[in-house]
Scaffold this motif. Structure first.
Motif, PDB file in Angstrom:
ATOM      1  N   ALA A 124      60.364  73.080  39.409  1.00  0.00           N
ATOM      2  CA  ALA A 124      59.672  72.233  38.426  1.00  0.00           C
ATOM      3  C   ALA A 124      59.436  72.993  37.124  1.00  0.00           C
ATOM      4  O   ALA A 124      59.338  72.387  36.058  1.00  0.00           O
ATOM      5  CB  ALA A 124      58.350  71.731  39.010  1.00  0.00           C
ATOM      6  N   ARG A 125      59.352  74.322  37.196  1.00  0.00           N
ATOM      7  CA  ARG A 125      59.115  75.154  36.009  1.00  0.00           C
ATOM      8  C   ARG A 125      60.333  75.978  35.608  1.00  0.00           C
ATOM      9  O   ARG A 125      60.239  76.894  34.802  1.00  0.00           O
ATOM     10  CB  ARG A 125      57.933  76.094  36.280  1.00  0.00           C
ATOM     11  CG  ARG A 125      56.646  75.340  36.534  1.00  0.00           C
ATOM     12  CD  ARG A 125      55.436  76.234  36.769  1.00  0.00           C
ATOM     13  NE  ARG A 125      55.498  76.916  38.067  1.00  0.00           N
ATOM     14  CZ  ARG A 125      55.452  78.239  38.205  1.00  0.00           C
ATOM     15  NH1 ARG A 125      55.352  79.022  37.176  1.00  0.00           N
ATOM     16  NH2 ARG A 125      55.504  78.781  39.402  1.00  0.00           N
ATOM     17  N   ALA A 126      61.478  75.664  36.189  1.00  0.00           N
ATOM     18  CA  ALA A 126      62.693  76.461  35.983  1.00  0.00           C
ATOM     19  C   ALA A 126      63.262  76.285  34.576  1.00  0.00           C
ATOM     20  O   ALA A 126      63.071  75.243  33.951  1.00  0.00           O
ATOM     21  CB  ALA A 126      63.753  76.050  37.006  1.00  0.00           C
ATOM     22  N   PRO A 127      63.981  77.289  34.112  1.00  0.00           N
ATOM     23  CA  PRO A 127      64.712  77.139  32.848  1.00  0.00           C
ATOM     24  C   PRO A 127      65.710  75.970  32.972  1.00  0.00           C
ATOM     25  O   PRO A 127      66.151  75.640  34.074  1.00  0.00           O
ATOM     26  CB  PRO A 127      65.464  78.467  32.691  1.00  0.00           C
ATOM     27  CG  PRO A 127      64.772  79.429  33.605  1.00  0.00           C
ATOM     28  CD  PRO A 127      64.163  78.613  34.705  1.00  0.00           C
ATOM     29  N   ALA A 128      66.039  75.363  31.844  1.00  0.00           N
ATOM     30  CA  ALA A 128      66.896  74.170  31.844  1.00  0.00           C
ATOM     31  C   ALA A 128      68.243  74.398  32.523  1.00  0.00           C
ATOM     32  O   ALA A 128      68.788  73.482  33.142  1.00  0.00           O
ATOM     33  CB  ALA A 128      67.096  73.696  30.415  1.00  0.00           C
ATOM     34  N   ASP A 129      68.797  75.605  32.447  1.00  0.00           N
ATOM     35  CA  ASP A 129      70.127  75.853  33.012  1.00  0.00           C
ATOM     36  C   ASP A 129      70.103  76.306  34.481  1.00  0.00           C
ATOM     37  O   ASP A 129      71.146  76.542  35.076  1.00  0.00           O
ATOM     38  CB  ASP A 129      70.898  76.858  32.165  1.00  0.00           C
ATOM     39  CG  ASP A 129      70.218  78.224  32.080  1.00  0.00           C
ATOM     40  OD1 ASP A 129      69.010  78.327  32.398  1.00  0.00           O
ATOM     41  OD2 ASP A 129      70.889  79.183  31.668  1.00  0.00           O
ATOM     42  N   ALA A 130      68.931  76.381  35.091  1.00  0.00           N
ATOM     43  CA  ALA A 130      68.834  76.818  36.490  1.00  0.00           C
ATOM     44  C   ALA A 130      69.275  75.699  37.424  1.00  0.00           C
ATOM     45  O   ALA A 130      68.871  74.551  37.264  1.00  0.00           O
ATOM     46  CB  ALA A 130      67.414  77.248  36.821  1.00  0.00           C
ATOM     47  N   ILE A 131      70.114  76.051  38.396  1.00  0.00           N
ATOM     48  CA  ILE A 131      70.562  75.072  39.395  1.00  0.00           C
ATOM     49  C   ILE A 131      69.861  75.294  40.737  1.00  0.00           C
ATOM     50  O   ILE A 131      70.049  74.527  41.664  1.00  0.00           O
ATOM     51  CB  ILE A 131      72.092  75.109  39.578  1.00  0.00           C
ATOM     52  CG1 ILE A 131      72.545  76.479  40.088  1.00  0.00           C
ATOM     53  CG2 ILE A 131      72.802  74.727  38.297  1.00  0.00           C
ATOM     54  CD1 ILE A 131      73.977  76.510  40.583  1.00  0.00           C
ATOM     55  N   GLY A 132      69.065  76.345  40.832  1.00  0.00           N
ATOM     56  CA  GLY A 132      68.345  76.653  42.055  1.00  0.00           C
ATOM     57  C   GLY A 132      67.758  78.047  41.983  1.00  0.00           C
ATOM     58  O   GLY A 132      67.731  78.670  40.917  1.00  0.00           O
ATOM     59  N   VAL A 133      67.268  78.505  43.124  1.00  0.00           N
ATOM     60  CA  VAL A 133      66.785  79.881  43.236  1.00  0.00           C
ATOM     61  C   VAL A 133      67.657  80.592  44.258  1.00  0.00           C
ATOM     62  O   VAL A 133      68.233  79.968  45.145  1.00  0.00           O
ATOM     63  CB  VAL A 133      65.292  79.962  43.621  1.00  0.00           C
ATOM     64  CG1 VAL A 133      64.413  79.452  42.512  1.00  0.00           C
ATOM     65  CG2 VAL A 133      65.004  79.238  44.916  1.00  0.00           C
ATOM     66  N   LYS A 134      67.769  81.905  44.101  1.00  0.00           N
ATOM     67  CA  LYS A 134      68.671  82.683  44.950  1.00  0.00           C
ATOM     68  C   LYS A 134      67.918  83.828  45.604  1.00  0.00           C
ATOM     69  O   LYS A 134      67.202  84.579  44.943  1.00  0.00           O
ATOM     70  CB  LYS A 134      69.831  83.223  44.128  1.00  0.00           C
ATOM     71  CG  LYS A 134      70.885  83.948  44.939  1.00  0.00           C
ATOM     72  CD  LYS A 134      72.081  84.262  44.072  1.00  0.00           C
ATOM     73  CE  LYS A 134      73.219  84.867  44.840  1.00  0.00           C
ATOM     74  NZ  LYS A 134      74.411  85.030  43.992  1.00  0.00           N
ATOM     75  N   LEU A 135      68.106  83.954  46.905  1.00  0.00           N
ATOM     76  CA  LEU A 135      67.556  85.054  47.676  1.00  0.00           C
ATOM     77  C   LEU A 135      68.644  86.088  47.879  1.00  0.00           C
ATOM     78  O   LEU A 135      69.761  85.757  48.274  1.00  0.00           O
ATOM     79  CB  LEU A 135      67.067  84.540  49.035  1.00  0.00           C
ATOM     80  CG  LEU A 135      66.655  85.583  50.075  1.00  0.00           C
ATOM     81  CD1 LEU A 135      65.493  86.431  49.584  1.00  0.00           C
ATOM     82  CD2 LEU A 135      66.317  84.901  51.390  1.00  0.00           C
ATOM     83  N   SER A 136      68.326  87.327  47.579  1.00  0.00           N
ATOM     84  CA  SER A 136      69.275  88.423  47.808  1.00  0.00           C
ATOM     85  C   SER A 136      68.518  89.622  48.358  1.00  0.00           C
ATOM     86  O   SER A 136      67.293  89.638  48.388  1.00  0.00           O
ATOM     87  CB  SER A 136      70.010  88.783  46.512  1.00  0.00           C
ATOM     88  OG  SER A 136      69.091  89.206  45.527  1.00  0.00           O
ATOM     89  N   THR A 137      69.267  90.618  48.803  1.00  0.00           N
ATOM     90  CA  THR A 137      68.666  91.838  49.346  1.00  0.00           C
ATOM     91  C   THR A 137      69.263  93.050  48.635  1.00  0.00           C
ATOM     92  O   THR A 137      70.082  93.769  49.199  1.00  0.00           O
ATOM     93  CB  THR A 137      68.897  91.956  50.869  1.00  0.00           C
ATOM     94  OG1 THR A 137      70.296  91.884  51.134  1.00  0.00           O
ATOM     95  CG2 THR A 137      68.173  90.864  51.634  1.00  0.00           C
TER      96      THR A 137
END
Length: 117
Positions: free
Chosen positions: A27-40
């Motif tokens: 809901a607060r993401a930058p306009a070009d964000a398509i999702g969030v990514k989990l990495s290690t």
């Protein structure tokens, strides 16, 4: 004879509070964000850490998990370290953050920032 395909189990389980946090982030993401990514990424005293960031493009080998609030991508190079894990969002009086119950982790550093497999 017809072959029935079983649905593949999720590589990562999310709690309702993790789902809600992803929705809040999107809901607060930058306009070009398509999702969030989990990495290690490699860091910390034990070797690997959990990192969640906005993502602007899908990568072919990333695991894609649809949630009610948006898409969670899991880095393709990290998925083997995370299979069977549960991702939760926890808030208390002093901290707030994603917490992972990872059956693959063999140890963690004393501060809880990193883990080893």
């Amino acid at each position: 004879m017809a072959t029935t395909l079983r649905q593949r189990p999720a590589a990562l389980n999310l709690t309702p509070s993790a789902h809600a946090r992803i929705a809040d982030l999107m809901a607060r993401a930058p306009a070009d964000a398509i999702g969030v990514k989990l990495s290690t990424p490699k860091r910390g005293c034990s070797g690997l850490a959990y990192s969640v960031d906005y993502v602007t493009e899908a990568v072919a080998f990333d695991e894609r998990i649809e949630t009610p609030g948006g898409t969670l991508y899991v880095d393709g190079g990290s998925i083997l370290y995370l299979i069977g894990s549960t991702m939760d969002w926890v808030e208390d009086d002093f901290t707030a953050g994603f917490v992972f119950a990872n059956p693959n982790a063999k140890g963690a550093c004393g501060c809880g920032e990193s883990f080893t497999v």
